[in-house]
Motif scaffolding. Structure first.
Motif, PDB file in Angstrom:
ATOM      1  N   TRP A 111       0.904  -1.326   0.172  1.00 19.94           N
ATOM      2  CA  TRP A 111       0.129   0.061   0.103  1.00 19.94           C
ATOM      3  C   TRP A 111       0.820   1.049   0.000  1.00 19.94           C
ATOM      4  O   TRP A 111       0.418   2.226  -0.703  1.00 19.94           O
ATOM      5  N   LEU A 112       1.948   1.201   0.776  1.00 24.62           N
ATOM      6  CA  LEU A 112       2.874   2.443   0.938  1.00 24.62           C
ATOM      7  C   LEU A 112       3.365   2.642  -0.632  1.00 24.62           C
ATOM      8  O   LEU A 112       3.741   4.021  -0.682  1.00 24.62           O
ATOM      9  N   MET A 113       3.644   1.837  -1.241  1.00 28.72           N
ATOM     10  CA  MET A 113       4.365   2.001  -2.654  1.00 28.72           C
ATOM     11  C   MET A 113       3.610   2.770  -3.311  1.00 28.72           C
ATOM     12  O   MET A 113       4.076   3.059  -4.417  1.00 28.72           O
ATOM     13  N   ASN A 114       2.282   2.978  -3.312  1.00 31.38           N
ATOM     14  CA  ASN A 114       1.466   3.719  -4.050  1.00 31.38           C
ATOM     15  C   ASN A 114       2.082   5.160  -4.142  1.00 31.38           C
ATOM     16  O   ASN A 114       1.727   5.999  -5.035  1.00 31.38           O
ATOM     17  N   PHE A 115       2.780   5.570  -3.094  1.00 34.83           N
ATOM     18  CA  PHE A 115       3.400   7.056  -2.886  1.00 34.83           C
ATOM     19  C   PHE A 115       4.795   7.065  -2.979  1.00 34.83           C
ATOM     20  O   PHE A 115       5.407   7.960  -2.811  1.00 34.83           O
ATOM     21  N   GLN A 116       5.355   6.126  -3.958  1.00 34.51           N
ATOM     22  CA  GLN A 116       6.630   6.009  -4.321  1.00 34.51           C
ATOM     23  C   GLN A 116       7.285   7.480  -5.096  1.00 34.51           C
ATOM     24  O   GLN A 116       6.353   7.785  -5.909  1.00 34.51           O
ATOM     25  N   ASN A 117       8.248   7.975  -4.802  1.00 40.00           N
ATOM     26  CA  ASN A 117       8.754   9.072  -5.326  1.00 40.00           C
ATOM     27  C   ASN A 117       9.400   8.649  -6.690  1.00 40.00           C
ATOM     28  O   ASN A 117      10.503   8.517  -6.955  1.00 40.00           O
TER      29      ASN A 117
ATOM     30  N   LYS B  82       1.325  11.019  -3.525  1.00 42.57           N
ATOM     31  CA  LYS B  82       2.975  11.415  -3.208  1.00 42.57           C
ATOM     32  C   LYS B  82       2.781  11.634  -1.592  1.00 42.57           C
ATOM     33  O   LYS B  82       1.784  11.792  -1.199  1.00 42.57           O
ATOM     34  N   LEU B  83       3.911  11.589  -1.177  1.00 42.83           N
ATOM     35  CA  LEU B  83       4.224  12.065   0.205  1.00 42.83           C
ATOM     36  C   LEU B  83       3.864  13.651   0.121  1.00 42.83           C
ATOM     37  O   LEU B  83       4.583  14.152  -0.326  1.00 42.83           O
ATOM     38  N   GLN B  84       3.029  14.104   0.892  1.00 38.28           N
ATOM     39  CA  GLN B  84       2.370  15.618   0.866  1.00 38.28           C
ATOM     40  C   GLN B  84       2.007  16.291   2.095  1.00 38.28           C
ATOM     41  O   GLN B  84       1.872  15.581   3.355  1.00 38.28           O
ATOM     42  N   VAL B  85       1.941  17.459   1.744  1.00 36.42           N
ATOM     43  CA  VAL B  85       1.218  18.161   3.058  1.00 36.42           C
ATOM     44  C   VAL B  85       0.157  18.988   2.316  1.00 36.42           C
ATOM     45  O   VAL B  85       0.197  19.292   1.165  1.00 36.42           O
ATOM     46  N   GLN B  86      -1.006  19.120   2.934  1.00 34.47           N
ATOM     47  CA  GLN B  86      -2.021  19.696   2.273  1.00 34.47           C
ATOM     48  C   GLN B  86      -1.668  21.167   1.402  1.00 34.47           C
ATOM     49  O   GLN B  86      -2.307  21.555   0.347  1.00 34.47           O
ATOM     50  N   GLU B  87      -0.997  21.951   2.265  1.00 35.30           N
ATOM     51  CA  GLU B  87      -0.774  23.369   1.718  1.00 35.30           C
ATOM     52  C   GLU B  87      -0.033  23.147   0.379  1.00 35.30           C
ATOM     53  O   GLU B  87      -0.050  23.915  -0.763  1.00 35.30           O
ATOM     54  N   ARG B  88       1.072  22.298   0.201  1.00 35.18           N
ATOM     55  CA  ARG B  88       1.710  22.080  -0.920  1.00 35.18           C
ATOM     56  C   ARG B  88       0.973  21.461  -2.008  1.00 35.18           C
ATOM     57  O   ARG B  88       1.168  22.075  -3.072  1.00 35.18           O
ATOM     58  N   LEU B  89       0.203  20.767  -1.651  1.00 39.25           N
ATOM     59  CA  LEU B  89      -0.755  20.046  -2.586  1.00 39.25           C
ATOM     60  C   LEU B  89      -1.638  20.942  -3.364  1.00 39.25           C
ATOM     61  O   LEU B  89      -1.805  21.230  -4.572  1.00 39.25           O
ATOM     62  N   THR B  90      -2.019  22.162  -2.684  1.00 40.81           N
ATOM     63  CA  THR B  90      -3.053  23.105  -3.253  1.00 40.81           C
ATOM     64  C   THR B  90      -2.195  24.001  -4.227  1.00 40.81           C
ATOM     65  O   THR B  90      -2.601  24.415  -5.098  1.00 40.81           O
ATOM     66  N   ARG B  91      -0.964  24.479  -3.441  1.00 37.56           N
ATOM     67  CA  ARG B  91      -0.162  25.202  -4.347  1.00 37.56           C
ATOM     68  C   ARG B  91       0.233  24.652  -5.676  1.00 37.56           C
ATOM     69  O   ARG B  91       0.293  25.489  -6.703  1.00 37.56           O
ATOM     70  N   GLN B  92       0.613  23.278  -5.694  1.00 36.35           N
ATOM     71  CA  GLN B  92       1.042  22.472  -6.843  1.00 36.35           C
ATOM     72  C   GLN B  92       0.134  22.744  -7.955  1.00 36.35           C
ATOM     73  O   GLN B  92       0.187  22.819  -9.152  1.00 36.35           O
ATOM     74  N   ILE B  93      -1.267  22.116  -7.417  1.00 33.42           N
ATOM     75  CA  ILE B  93      -2.436  22.281  -8.460  1.00 33.42           C
ATOM     76  C   ILE B  93      -2.497  23.373  -9.084  1.00 33.42           C
ATOM     77  O   ILE B  93      -2.642  23.715 -10.079  1.00 33.42           O
ATOM     78  N   ALA B  94      -2.513  24.565  -7.961  1.00 31.51           N
ATOM     79  CA  ALA B  94      -2.917  25.989  -8.576  1.00 31.51           C
ATOM     80  C   ALA B  94      -1.652  26.212  -9.720  1.00 31.51           C
ATOM     81  O   ALA B  94      -2.282  26.902 -10.719  1.00 31.51           O
ATOM     82  N   GLU B  95      -0.584  26.196  -9.488  1.00 36.15           N
ATOM     83  CA  GLU B  95       0.592  26.353 -10.242  1.00 36.15           C
ATOM     84  C   GLU B  95       0.345  25.685 -11.588  1.00 36.15           C
ATOM     85  O   GLU B  95       0.881  26.448 -12.815  1.00 36.15           O
TER      86      GLU B  95
END
Length: 468
Positions: A303-309, A391-404
């Protein structure tokens, strides 16, 4: 009904380990150090730099969350209940029942969480527990909740959890009977491949289990009628209250046919990572060789490998935006009227890089386009969301990356709102059930146009990201 026997709890009730929070010096305890080392191996297996800011302290945070979330192994029921039994006489007339003899007592809607022993993901529990006093004594009501929490704070299975709570209360307070009903909610996390194929993916698996002792041992006993009658309007299926559901054996998505198929798509699990998870189980006080835990390390790693970099490339060059903001008419330059376009309720699934716990929710995207502008397809926006979600994420970064990324497609006027439920909010710290988090990113015209921001926010439907 289903409760465990007295012998099972002899050791439990006589356990000499003191209840309570983790002691001082926790960071240097052998169990903590072992979990930290194991988490570093997992992060490296995902292709992460364990010294990167943001995850440098993740091993310690995960160790704290896991040990706090399984503190039930270090608590004893006897000490919780002892001293909380109070004398209470029954009815003077001897007709009917109430007080400390025969009067049903129920505590409803106890919100708990536990870790699934099949996959190590937290699952939510709504617990309803009742008992019929005997011997002209009652127990402090808060103790019912605390005893339930002791067994929830372990690696668990829903039916065993119900049985253990029921038996512990029965043997500790010696009532005429105990009844327990649990409503359990397990997150059903898709993998990156399946989420594109199943647009109607159901995010939660729900299960109802019950257990009874004494007067509630017989599932047809009249006492159950009183107990269930006091649980109406709480989503309890009275007809299913005593019937073990046919899908119980595979209630954990990792053990269902779709879950096994999802896991197998990642290939064999990394042996080093599997060994690291087994080490974590030992550090929590569990036996990795216990029958129910044999396959758990492998399931968790897959399951964890779903978020492999994996540094996948997102191919957006096929999308062309021909936005025009000005037109020339009769030698004069005229500004085109731009309209707000939106795509709402795009689902996402992600993994908190701070605690290695899942969070999920919906993304709302708003952007400007002139008349005649060809709106961005929903499938493209959903692909962008999933690309950054898995990915391994934080919500703030996820929001910014989608917007950019969306901004780069057509020049900049973008607003993104992400609404999410974080497992770490219920399985550690404040243990706040029902809470959700919202983050916003604004670019271009949305940044300087409060009316446009308000218009887009008003278009977002009133929806809940919780399991119910």
């Amino acid at each position: 009904m289903g409760a465990l026997d007295q012998g099972h709890f002899d050791l439990e009730l006589e356990n000499e380990v003191k209840p309570g929070c983790i002691e001082l010096g926790f960071d240097e305890e052998p169990e903590t150090l072992a979990i930290k080392d194991a988490v570093k191996i997992l992060l490296q297996g995902l292709g992460e730099d364990v010294d990167r800011e943001g995850i440098k302290k993740t091993p310690l945070r995960v160790a704290k969350a896991l040990r706090e979330g399984t503190r039930g192994y270090r608590q004893k029921v006897k000490e919780i209940v002892q001293g909380a039994l109070f004398p209470e006489a029954g009815l003077d007339s001897g007709v009917g029942h109430a007080g400390g003899v025969g009067g049903l007592v129920i505590v409803r809607d106890l919100d708990l969480f536990s870790y699934c022993e099949s996959c190590l993901l937290p699952f939510q529990v709504r617990c309803h527990v009742g008992y019929v006093p005997s011997g002209q004594r009652v127990v402090g009501l808060s103790k019912l909740s605390r005893v339930a929490d002791v067994f929830a704070k372990r690696l668990q299975d829903p039916q065993r959890l119900a049985d253990e709570v029921c038996s512990a209360l029965h043997h500790a307070i010696k009532p005429a009977g105990v009844a327990v009903i649990l409503q359990c909610f397990h997150i059903h996390f898709p993998n990156l491949e399946s989420v594109f194929l199943d647009s109607n993916h159901q995010g939660w698996v729900k299960l109802q289990v019950c257990s009874g002792s004494g007067l509630f041992e017989n599932e047809n006993a009249e006492s159950w009628g009183d107990f269930l009658g006091l649980l109406k309007f709480r989503g309890i299926d009275l007809e299913k209250a005593h019937r073990r559901e046919s899908n119980y054996q595979c209630w954990c998505p990792s053990q269902s046919s779709s879950g096994e198929k999802t896991s197998s798509s990642n290939g064999p699990a990394n042996p080093g990572m599997v060994a690291a998870v087994a080490s974590i189980l030992r550090s929590l006080g569990e036996d990795p060789l216990r029958k129910e835990l044999l396959a758990t390390p492998c399931r968790f790693v897959k399951w964890l490998m779903n978020f492999q970099n994996s540094k996948l490339e997102m191919k957006l060059n096929a999308f062309v935006c021909g936005k025009t903001e000005f037109l020339k008419t009769n030698g004069e330059v005229t500004r085109c009227e731009k309209q707000i376009h939106s795509e709402l309720n795009l689902s996402f699934w992600s993994q908190c890089e701070h605690h290695l716990l899942p969070f999920h929710g919906v993304v709302h995207i708003g952007y400007f386009g002139t008349e005649g502008f060809n709106p961005i397809g929903k499938s493209l926006l959903q692909s962008i969301v999933h690309f950054y979600g898995f990915k391994l994420q934080v919500q703030e970064r996820l929001t910014r990356q989608i917007a950019e990324t969306v901004s780069s497609l057509f020049g900049g006027d973008v607003m993104v709102v992400v609404e999410a439920n974080h497992t770490c909010m219920i399985s550690r710290g404040i243990e706040k059930f029902g809470s959700s988090t919202a983050t916003i990113a604004v670019l271009g015209q949305f940044l300087t146009d409060p009316a446009a921001r308000a218009m887009f926010l008003q278009s977002i439907p009133n929806s809940s990201t919780t399991e119910e």
